[in-house]
Design a protein around this motif. Sequence first.
Motif, PDB file in Angstrom:
ATOM      1  N   VAL A  55       5.168   1.592  -6.183  1.00  0.00           N
ATOM      2  CA  VAL A  55       5.535   0.393  -5.425  1.00  0.00           C
ATOM      3  C   VAL A  55       7.014   0.071  -5.650  1.00  0.00           C
ATOM      4  N   THR A  60       6.633  -6.556  -1.253  1.00  0.00           N
ATOM      5  CA  THR A  60       5.647  -7.615  -1.417  1.00  0.00           C
ATOM      6  C   THR A  60       4.278  -6.956  -1.528  1.00  0.00           C
ATOM      7  N   VAL A  61       3.614  -7.125  -2.659  1.00  0.00           N
ATOM      8  CA  VAL A  61       2.300  -6.517  -2.850  1.00  0.00           C
ATOM      9  C   VAL A  61       1.255  -7.393  -2.173  1.00  0.00           C
ATOM     10  N   ASP A  64      -3.533  -5.246  -4.668  1.00  0.00           N
ATOM     11  CA  ASP A  64      -3.441  -4.293  -5.771  1.00  0.00           C
ATOM     12  C   ASP A  64      -4.770  -4.133  -6.490  1.00  0.00           C
ATOM     13  N   TRP A 252       1.181  -2.552   0.283  1.00  0.00           N
ATOM     14  CA  TRP A 252       2.434  -3.278   0.043  1.00  0.00           C
ATOM     15  C   TRP A 252       3.332  -3.154   1.263  1.00  0.00           C
TER      16      TRP A 252
END
Length: 256
Positions: A55, A60-61, A64, A252
């Motif tokens: 990542v 911006t995740v 997860d 992401w």
Amino acid sequence: MKFSIKPCLRLSAVCLTALTACAAVSAEKEPWQQAEATEVWKPVPAKVSVSAAGVPSDATVLFDGTDLDAWESANDDSSAPWVIKGDVLVTNPKSGDIRTKQDFCDVQLHIEWQSPAEKDMEGLEGQGRGNSGVFFQERYEIQVLDSFGGDTYVNGQAGSVYKQHIPLVNATKSLNDWNVYDIIYMAPEFNDAGKLLEPAYVTVLHNGVLVQNHVEIKGPTAWIGHPPYEAHDCAPLRLQDHGNPAKFRNIWVRPL
């Protein structure tokens, strides 16, 4: 009174000699000095690192494996009705689409998806084999579908811009494997009067293979017909509940 042109000629000769000397000096510059003329030093690109999970540090995740805080129901803005099993996001068939709480325009998106297991595919054919979709700005769909073992119309298979662009190749993995989309999406542009100035474009890598090469999106995704563009602002990313089971992980996005 008489004037002589000899002083003027002498002066011109001196100037010409000086210019020639300057040109000679310029021509005698070292290669590194000549190279400086095409060197650009600003603006300096921001540094981006990549985590062990792949990542980027400026991403911006969105998912997860831990929670659905970045998502909501597309029906009524309530909590996202899909479920997390282990670290995998699983559709909750007939519960409706989910969308991001955040709006996006131009983005780089990474998303991994998997079709249902073989035992869950019994009796499912064509568009029923793990059908879902990734929608940009809630309007423009990249199809998610088992296209490894199932047959369907080619502008509706995995990797297609649904009903608009056939993928260049079929890079879909088998049912037990995870598929990866890396997508570059450029949003359409409109003027103040709502007229389309620039259509949307999308590039799709499916499992590292180029399947859509900066293709023009012709308008909002539709099952029937080809509706025209309508002016809009940045909008959420959306995952489709098509009534079929599907799985997602490692999502992401990088605004561009």
